[in-house]
Write a protein that holds these residues in place. Structure first.
Motif, short mmCIF file in Angstrom:
data_model
loop_
_atom_site.label_atom_id
_atom_site.label_comp_id
_atom_site.label_asym_id
_atom_site.label_seq_id
_atom_site.Cartn_x
_atom_site.Cartn_y
_atom_site.Cartn_z
N GLU A 156 0.83 -1.21 0.00
CA GLU A 156 0.00 0.00 0.00
C GLU A 156 0.87 1.26 0.00
N ALA A 157 1.94 1.21 0.78
CA ALA A 157 2.83 2.37 0.83
C ALA A 157 3.44 2.62 -0.53
N ALA A 158 3.86 1.51 -1.18
CA ALA A 158 4.45 1.66 -2.51
C ALA A 158 3.42 2.26 -3.46
N ALA A 159 2.21 1.74 -3.41
CA ALA A 159 1.17 2.22 -4.32
C ALA A 159 0.93 3.71 -4.13
N SER A 160 0.90 4.16 -2.87
CA SER A 160 0.53 5.54 -2.64
C SER A 160 1.68 6.51 -2.94
N SER A 161 2.89 5.99 -3.04
CA SER A 161 3.99 6.91 -3.27
C SER A 161 4.65 6.69 -4.63
N GLY A 162 4.03 5.86 -5.46
CA GLY A 162 4.57 5.66 -6.80
C GLY A 162 5.82 4.80 -6.83
N ALA A 163 6.13 4.15 -5.72
CA ALA A 163 7.28 3.25 -5.72
C ALA A 163 6.82 1.85 -6.10
N LYS A 164 7.77 0.92 -6.14
CA LYS A 164 7.43 -0.46 -6.46
C LYS A 164 7.94 -1.37 -5.34
N ALA A 165 7.34 -2.55 -5.26
CA ALA A 165 7.68 -3.45 -4.17
C ALA A 165 8.06 -4.83 -4.68
N PHE A 166 8.64 -5.63 -3.81
CA PHE A 166 8.83 -7.05 -4.06
C PHE A 166 8.05 -7.84 -3.02
N GLY A 167 7.48 -8.95 -3.45
CA GLY A 167 6.80 -9.83 -2.50
C GLY A 167 7.72 -10.95 -2.09
N VAL A 168 7.20 -11.86 -1.29
CA VAL A 168 8.06 -12.91 -0.78
C VAL A 168 7.32 -14.25 -0.72
N ASP A 169 8.06 -15.32 -0.92
CA ASP A 169 7.59 -16.72 -0.81
C ASP A 169 6.67 -17.18 -1.93
N ILE A 170 5.56 -16.45 -2.12
CA ILE A 170 4.64 -16.85 -3.19
C ILE A 170 4.42 -15.65 -4.09
N ASN A 171 3.67 -15.85 -5.15
CA ASN A 171 3.39 -14.72 -6.03
C ASN A 171 2.39 -13.79 -5.36
N GLN A 172 2.88 -12.64 -4.90
CA GLN A 172 2.02 -11.66 -4.24
C GLN A 172 1.67 -10.49 -5.15
N CYS A 173 2.05 -10.62 -6.45
CA CYS A 173 1.81 -9.51 -7.37
C CYS A 173 0.33 -9.14 -7.45
N GLY A 174 -0.53 -10.17 -7.35
CA GLY A 174 -1.96 -9.91 -7.47
C GLY A 174 -2.53 -9.15 -6.29
N GLN A 175 -1.81 -9.12 -5.17
CA GLN A 175 -2.35 -8.46 -3.98
C GLN A 175 -2.37 -6.95 -4.13
N SER A 176 -1.58 -6.45 -5.06
CA SER A 176 -1.56 -5.00 -5.26
C SER A 176 -1.16 -4.77 -6.71
N ALA A 177 -2.16 -4.93 -7.57
CA ALA A 177 -1.89 -4.97 -9.00
C ALA A 177 -1.10 -3.75 -9.47
N GLY A 178 -0.02 -4.02 -10.21
CA GLY A 178 0.73 -2.93 -10.81
C GLY A 178 1.80 -2.34 -9.91
N ASN A 179 1.87 -2.79 -8.67
CA ASN A 179 2.82 -2.20 -7.74
C ASN A 179 3.94 -3.15 -7.33
N VAL A 180 3.77 -4.43 -7.69
CA VAL A 180 4.76 -5.40 -7.25
C VAL A 180 5.58 -5.86 -8.45
N ILE A 181 6.90 -5.68 -8.36
CA ILE A 181 7.77 -6.03 -9.49
C ILE A 181 7.87 -7.54 -9.64
N ASP A 182 8.15 -8.21 -8.54
CA ASP A 182 8.43 -9.64 -8.61
C ASP A 182 8.45 -10.18 -7.18
N ASN A 183 8.68 -11.49 -7.03
CA ASN A 183 8.68 -12.09 -5.71
C ASN A 183 9.90 -12.98 -5.51
N VAL A 184 10.39 -13.00 -4.27
CA VAL A 184 11.46 -13.93 -3.92
C VAL A 184 10.77 -15.25 -3.56
N LEU A 185 10.76 -16.17 -4.53
CA LEU A 185 9.96 -17.37 -4.35
C LEU A 185 10.74 -18.45 -3.65
#
Ligand SMILES: Nc1ncnc2c1ncn2[C@@H]1O[C@H](COP(=O)(O)OP(=O)(O)OP(=O)(O)O)[C@@H](O)[C@H]1O
Ligand SMILES: Nc1ncnc2c1ncn2[C@@H]1O[C@H](COP(=O)(O)OP(=O)(O)OP(=O)(O)O)[C@@H](O)[C@H]1O
Ligand SMILES: [Mg+2]
Ligand SMILES: [Mg+2]
Lengths: 497, 350, 323, 296
Positions: C216-245
């Motif tokens: 959410e912080a990334a989304a509101s400030s125009g930054a991008k994020a990485f998720g972890v363990d599983i594909n979390q890109c869908g949790q915040s569409a357009g804001n997550v670059i990739d995941n450490v799977l």
């Protein structure tokens, strides 16, 4: 007689095993000052509280101007034109005098409490009845006398048509009490009915029109004041006459002072002097009285003598020649005025309240044996005739007089030579008062050096061998026991003889 | 007139009073819980036996006892100052300080067998007591009430312990912040098969007995209670009330610190970051003491009740698939109901 | 008594069962969810029954392991290093019972304890490469739940990967901490905002339930994020670059099946080479992953090349846990 | 680092808002003589119900309204038990905090199918003021509940200090018997403040779960309700002092984050708000002690 302003009909009220009111009828007429007297626990406060709506009777009812009314809370009582000044203050310490007086009927302007109007109303009322009180002052910091005036002003502000006063003079000086009775007369003259509860029979005789006597929850006498006497009232109250006061036996103080105060000056936290250059001595075998209007430095003097408070102190307090120990000097027996706040822990048992101060002496290697503690408590209850269901009940369950006897029992058996006593009979009935006085005299005769503070001049004169008068923190006069109340009163108010 | 009740009757009355509060409280809570279970489609006939089994059967009793010991210890840490009128809500910090102090000593100084257990426990109690005692001058000199002071001091104390275990005392190569395993001599002797019931049990039970005795039958206990009931009365009676506040808080903190030491010297025999505070012993203990409603004898009983519910709740979750949150609901309801019953009874008595 | 003679896949084999014990309640902990998924998958394939015991604290871990031992399942699975101490002792006391530890291994490994662990740092390094290529400000950060030694496998390698492609990148880790570090998304969001407020334009999340706050912080400030363990890109569409799977499920289910087949004990370490860890950029279906890295084919190409170099041993990613 | 950066101040305000709203509830209870330590549980319950209602209705504002209603209901248990039946409010609150934790965890599994965190793209969060067209610095990125919280501080100060009911609430808190004797309906005022505190905690929860973030996660109140209790105790029941106490705490927390960025250990950052608050307390107390002495 026309329809009474208020009438209690067949009122009964039970608290657990105690039948506080037992089928009481009582009527008060417009323009009348009606005194209600009786021993501690006779049921006076209970009856008045029922009339005001604080308690609900188990049976019986209340008529107001002949109409039966339903009282579920004081709010109802107030609505029906009742006002009450309570035995224990019911004021808000954090609010101003004006707020305390107008609360419940506040003047409001544009959604806010109209402080200006409130202050003006209070000032007017205060001037009209000669009851001085600064509307802007916070009640928490005021002397008890002023608080009592605030209580009375509140009832007057509400324009009560039936005004109940439960022991209003217990904390007033004689002059203040005298002024209060003038006020009551004025108010009564406007058609207000006044019920006055008091233990002081002189007041009853001086200020009332009629008297009702209660004993163990029942009416045992109704008198027109003009046709009765103190003796008759006492007989109705306690079922016998008081022993004729023994001719005063002069004490024969001997030896070095047990308590010596030298050039004592005390400043309060704000740097204001409360006591200035006070010196006196109390020798074994004498009672020295302290007189003064409330706030003249008595509190500071007694707290310093007992070692309880000491900031900003210069000068000496010597007990048997050695300086007083700070904190609480164990060599001093002390009966404080504030029975619930200081002299007892209300929720602790009678036995544990009687223990305080003796706990180290009674302890063994294995601690404090309960048996010893209870045995000692039972012995004291017996010896001082303290009436209680058991020594295990919390001390709040005792009536005021009995709680006071318990405090005296504890302090007088400490075997201290110096005994400091504050308002020993405040709010206790004539029977207990007689007994308390006898105890103090006995303690003196056994070599006690007693410092006695009381706002009741008759008590001071009756007990003291000498009376010292405090005015604005200074000792301004010393009288022997024969001084008249008038001269004492003059000294207390700074009009030096 | 003085009528003295004889001692056994007083005890009997007290016992009946305590029981009379507990029975309807638990009954009421059970009824409500059953309703909740039925409402959400859980079969009480499965859930309750699972709860009981989870707490006492199949060797689970050992775990219930293992949780009972620290909770009872923390209950003393709260109850002791409470008797003197001070609220000690900083148990977590005091416990962590005790735990880390015990671990540090046991790791740093090789000690002979018995001493290796005794000294770290003493140091733990000392550390906990010191942390708690910090709140005393705040309260007596600066008028910061102990309930705030202890709470505010607790968090930094937990952080400090956490820092120490993360850096200077950390076991190298481990994935979590924990100290190395303490030397064998410092392991608390086990009393049961699994090793989870240790000497801590008799120790804490004995300390509880001592506290009960001291509270009711010693000068110190009397003076503390007097202070708790009316500080001005105690001061007037010559009790050093400020000093007593310090003793009371330090005493409570010492209990908390000791609990920290007991946990660290028990399995897995090391200080694991967060492991002391995570189970929430402090809070459960506060709830238990409040539940006991100033009847000291009821404190161990209340602790036992809450522990059984918590440990049993996990058994219920394992066996009957009922979320263990249900037991939190039950605990909450019991506490509320007991509080209400206490006043209803008091008023009925009047 | 499922010890004795190994019967392998004999038709009369007794009913198989699996008990999985987690160190914490599973909740929305993606890592533990994967653990459950893997065990369930194995159970389904084996026709075994499956039970999940969720622990609350260290004592209840031991309690759950004891309860599991009493139930005598085919295999008892414990997830994470929180089991190191218990699995040091319990397997030795019950030599007939098979154990599997996922994501760590007890020091004194018994013969009836199998272990599966991962080289998360290799995947974190790849994510770092992506971050280094995609950051504009040259400032990146990580928000982790708590400063534990283990979490550093996601931090230093991430920064190392970034500097490997862009030397001037600076990385800052922040830890949620506080009263409830694993479940305080509001605080995690504040942390992430602190990072973006200071100029970071990429923030990796390793904050458990706090991750959503980081996104959410990334989304509101125009930054991008990485998720972890599983594909979390869908949790915040357009804001997550990739995941450490970390393919815990795959590795775990394979290990369970091996144990059920009689291949007990031993350690398996899954790195990039084994396909046990990775990033979505390596996936064939990256386009449908919802991850924004899909829009940067050059980044994907670079990541694949670095992966190959690591597998080939040309690049070694330092493991922060090894000092 | 520049602590006067606007984004920094904005962050402090965000972190402070839920604590402040809950603390305001605690304050008015304290004024009326009810020691309300059920703030933590009510805050959590408010956050949960805000998310459930917003999720079901798709409207964040309905979520806020739902949270207020649900938390008022929840606080009804406190008012019934401790005001109506005169049970010890501290004990009741301890029970209710536990109940809230259990209920939210339990219901979460029932309603959303799993524990942990619930978030969804469909879950509507509160708009920011900027989105509503009020793009001012500091307040722009905040939800409308944040300026509302600040306004409520002013309102509370005015209400308690100036109005009739405010005066009566203060009176009720100072001396129960006196209030009864003065004809004030003590029970009614106390029920009232406890329920209003419930509404404020509902707002606080909504701000936390739909304003600060847009999700629910188990135990997400994370001690904020306890910090609110501490703030109440430090405030001397003065609303502006309460605001100051809450801001100090939020400020110290934000400074802690920044210090972490400067490589200070996480534990130091965790401890920072508590240590700073302790220092402030001690300094204030020492100053208060010195003042009268200087006068003499
Ligand atoms: N709230 C109460 N609970 C229990 N007993 C009570 C209560 N109020 C009064 N009593 C009992 O009722 C009796 C009458 O008490 P009350 O206060 O009316 O006496 P009183 O005449 O006013 O005495 P005093 O002269 O001491 O003021 C006493 O025995 C007292 O113990
Ligand atoms: N909880 C209680 N249980 C039993 N009796 C009580 C209780 N509370 C009050 N009382 C009784 O109620 C009476 C209340 O009296 P009141 O408030 O008029 O003052 P008091 O205790 O008589 O003191 P005093 O008249 O000396 O000021 C007491 O005498 C006491 O016996
Ligand atoms: Mg009376
Ligand atoms: Mg009385």
């Amino acid at each position: 007689m026309s329809v009474p302003a208020a009438e209690l009909v067949g009122v009964s009220k039970r608290f657990g095993p105690v039948l506080a009111n037992d089928g009481i009828d009582l009527a008060v007429a417009r323009g009348e000052v009606h005194a209600v007297v009786g021993e501690n626990g006779a049921g006076k406060s209970t009856l008045m509280s029922i009339l005001y709506g604080l308690h609900r009777p188990d049976s019986g009812h209340v008529l107001r101007a002949g109409e039966r009314i339903r009282l579920r809370s004081p709010a109802d009582g107030i609505r029906h034109g009742l006002g009450m000044v309570h035995q224990r203050f019911r004021l808000f310490p954090g609010l101003t005098v004006a707020e305390n007086i107008v609360i419940g009927a506040e003047p409001v302007a544009r959604g806010r409490v109209d402080q200006e109007t409130a202050h003006r109303a209070v000032a007017d009322l205060s001037a009209k009845y000669g009851l001085r009180a600064d509307p802007a002052a916070q009640v928490g910091g005021l002397p008890v006398g002023v608080r009592q005036r605030v209580e009375i002003l509140r009832a007057l502000y509400r324009q009560a048509e039936v005004l109940i006063l439960d022991e209003p003079t217990a904390v007033l000086t004689p002059a203040e009490a005298g002024r209060l009775f003038e006020v009551l007369r004025t108010v009564a003259a406007t058609g207000v009915a006044i019920l006055l509860v008091t233990h002081k029979l002189t007041e009853v005789l001086a200020a009332s029109d009629r008297v009702t006597v209660l004993r163990q929850g029942r009416v045992t006498g109704r008198f027109a004041t003009a046709d009765t006497s103190a003796d008759e009232l006492v007989h109705a109250m306690i079922g016998r006459s008081l022993a004729a006061p023994e001719p005063r036996r002069r004490s024969k103080p001997d030896g070095d002072p047990a308590l010596a105060v030298r050039d004592l000056t005390v400043h309060d936290a704000d740097g204001v002097p409360r006591l200035s250059g006070v010196s006196f001595a109390v020798r074994p075998g004498e009672i020295v009285g302290i007189a003064g209007v409330a706030g003249s430095g008595q509190r500071e003097l007694l707290d310093t003598v007992t070692g309880l408070r000491s900031p900003g102190r210069t000068g000496q307090v010597l007990l048997d020649g050695a300086p007083v120990v700070q904190g609480r000097d164990p060599r001093v027996a002390y009966v404080p005025e504030d029975r619930h706040g200081r002299a007892t822990a209300p929720e602790m048992s009678l036995a544990e309240n009687l223990l305080m101060g003796e706990q180290h002496r009674l302890a063994t290697r294995f601690g404090l044996p309960r048996k010893t503690v209870r045995a000692r408590a039972e012995q004291l209850t017996e010896r001082f005739a303290i009436s209680a269901a058991s020594v295990d009940v919390p001390i709040t369950a005792l009536s005021g007089g009995n709680a006071q006897k318990a405090v005296l029992a504890r302090e007088l058996t400490r075997q201290s030579r110096v005994i400091v006593v504050e308002e020993p009979t405040q709010g206790v009935d004539v029977g207990v008062r007689e007994r308390v006085h006898a105890l103090l005299v006995a303690a003196r005769d056994q070599g006690g050096a007693i410092l006695l503070q009381s706002s009741e001049l008759s008590e001071l004169r009756e007990l003291s061998d000498r009376v010292l008068v405090l005015f604005e923190g200074r000792l301004v006069a010393e009288f022997d026991a024969d001084a008249t109340e008038e001269r004492l009163g003059q000294a207390m108010t700074g009009v030096l003889p | 007139m003085t009528r003295s009740l004889n001692e056994p009757r007083v005890l009997d009355l007290a016992r009946r009073a305590a029981l009379s509060a507990a029975v309807p409280a638990i009954g009421g809570a059970l009824a409500l819980t059953t309703l909740v279970m039925l409402a959400v489609g859980v079969n009480p006939a499965d859930a309750y036996p699972a709860l009981i089994r989870g707490a006492v059967a199949d060797g689970n009793l050992e775990y219930t006892i293992a949780a009972f010991v620290p909770t009872l210890g923390m209950a003393l840490a709260f109850a002791l100052p409470l008797r003197a009128g001070e609220f000690n809500l900083g148990g977590d910090g005091q416990m962590a300080a005790g735990g880390i102090a015990a671990a540090a000593l046991a790791l740093a100084v090789p000690l002979p067998p018995v001493l290796a257990v005794v000294l770290p426990l003493l140091v733990a109690a000392l550390a906990g007591g010191l942390v708690a005692a910090l709140a005393a001058p705040l309260s007596t000199r600066l008028r910061v009430p102990a309930i705030v002071g202890t709470l505010l001091i607790s968090a930094p104390a937990v952080s400090l312990a956490s820092y120490l275990v993360r850096f200077p005392l950390a076991e190298q190569g481990s994935g979590i912040a924990q100290t190395p395993v303490l030397p064998d001599a410092a392991h608390l002797p086990a009393l049961g098969g699994s090793g989870y019931v240790t000497l801590g049990l008799p120790l804490v039970v004995a300390l509880t007995g001592i506290w009960l005795y001291a509270d009711g039958r010693t000068v110190l206990g009397y003076e503390m209670r007097a202070r708790g009931h009316n500080p001005e009365f105690a001061r007037y009676g010559g009790v050093h009330v400020d000093r007593l506040a310090g003793y009371a808080l330090a005493g409570g903190g010492a209990f908390a610190g000791l609990v920290g030491g007991l946990i660290v010297l028990g399995p897995p025999y090391r200080f694991v970051d967060g492991a002391l505070t995570a189970p929430g012993y402090t809070f459960t203990a506060v709830a238990a003491v409040l539940l006991a409603a100033s009847r000291p004898l009821a404190v161990p009983v209340a602790v036992a009740l809450l522990t059984v519910l918590q440990v049993g709740g996990q058994g219920m979750e394992r066996e009957a698939g009922v979320p263990s949150q249900l037991t939190q609901i039950v605990q909450g309801l019991i506490i509320v109901i007991v509080a209400v019953l206490a006043t209803v009874r008091r008023r009925a008595a009047e | 008594a499922c010890g004795g003679g190994e019967t392998g896949a004999a038709p009369a084999a007794p009913e198989k069962s699996i008990i999985l014990i987690t160190p914490n309640p599973v909740g929305s902990n993606s890592f533990l969810q994967l653990g459950v998924k893997g065990a369930e998958a194995a159970a389904k394939e084996l026709g075994a029954s499956f039970k999940l015991y969720e622990s609350k604290d260290p004592t209840s871990i031991a309690q759950n392991v004891d309860a599991a031992v009493r139930a005598k399942p085919t295999v008892i699975v414990g997830i994470s290093f929180s089991f190191d101490d218990v699995f040091n002792t319990v397997p030795k006391q019950h030599p007939d019972q098979q154990f599997l530890q996922v994501d760590s291994c007890a020091k004194e490994q018994a013969a009836n304890l199998a272990c599966v662990s991962f080289k998360e740092h290799e995947a974190a390094y790849l994510a770092g490469v992506e971050a280094g290529l995609l950051t504009k400000s040259g400032q990146i950060g990580v928000v982790a739940a708590l400063d534990t030694p283990f979490v550093h496998r996601w931090i230093e390698p991430f920064f190392a990967g970034a500097t490997s492609v862009r030397a001037d990148v600076t990385g800052t880790p922040l830890y949620v901490g506080g009263a409830n570090p694993f479940s305080d998304p509001a605080r995690a969001k504040s942390q992430a905002q602190t990072l973006t407020g200071r100029g970071a334009d990429i923030v990796a999340a390793a904050a458990s339930a706090g991750n959503q706050g980081v996104f959410e912080a990334a989304a509101s400030s125009g930054a991008k994020a990485f998720g972890v363990d599983i594909n979390q890109c869908g949790q915040s569409a357009g804001n997550v670059i990739d995941n450490v799977l970390k393919h815990v499920d795959v590795a775990e289910s394979a290990a369970i099946k091996e144990i059920a087949a009689g291949k007990t004990g031993g350690v398996k370490i899954y790195g990039l080479a084994e396909g046990g860890v990775g990033v979505n950029a390596l996936d064939a279906e990256v386009a449908s992953s919802g991850c924004t890295v899909a829009a940067s084919p050059d980044v994907i190409a670079k990541v694949k090349q670095v992966r190959d170099d690591i597998v080939a041993g040309k690049i070694t990613v330092a493991d922060p846990l090894q000092g | 680092m520049n602590i006067f950066e606007l984004s920094f101040l904005s962050g402090v305000l965000t972190a402070t808002a839920p604590v402040l709203l809950a603390a305001l509830g605690g304050l008015i209870c304290q004024v009326a003589g009810v020691f309300n330590i059920a703030l933590e549980g009510q805050l959590l319950w408010g956050a949960f119900t805000a998310v459930v209602v917003s999720d079901v209705t798709g409207s964040a504002w309905t979520g806020v309204a739902g949270a207020i209603a649900a938390t008022v209901l929840f606080s009804g248990m406190l008012s019934a038990a401790s005001v109506g039946l005169r049970a010890d409010p501290i004990v009741v609150a301890v029970g209710l905090n536990l109940l809230a934790l259990g209920l939210t965890g339990f219901l979460m599994r029932r309603i959303f199918g799993s524990g942990g965190t619930y978030s969804s793209p469909e879950l509507a969060g509160l708009p920011t003021l900027a989105e509503l067209g009020l793009d001012v610095p500091v307040l722009g990125p905040q939800s409308p509940l944040v300026p509302l919280a600040l306004a409520l501080v002013v309102a509370a100060a005015w209400w308690l200090g100036r109005t009739r009911s405010g005066l009566r609430v203060r009176a009720v808190g100072q001396h129960r018997e006196a209030a009864e004797a003065a004809g004030l309906r003590v029970g009614a005022y106390r029920h009232g403040v406890v329920l209003v505190a419930g509404a404020l905690c509902g707002l606080a929860g909504a701000q936390l779960a739909l304003g600060n973030v847009t999700l629910f996660s188990e135990g997400m109140s994370a001690g904020r309700g306890w910090i609110a209790v501490v703030a109440v105790m430090l405030s001397g029941v003065l609303p502006y002092r309460l605001l100051l106490a809450c801001l100090l705490f939020g400020f110290a927390e934000a400074v802690g984050f920044r210090l972490q960025g400067a490589r200070l250990p996480q534990q130091a950052a965790d401890a920072a708000p508590y240590v700073i608050t302790l220092f402030a307390l001690v300094l204030a107390a020492v100053a208060a002690r010195r003042r009268p002495k200087e006068a003499s």
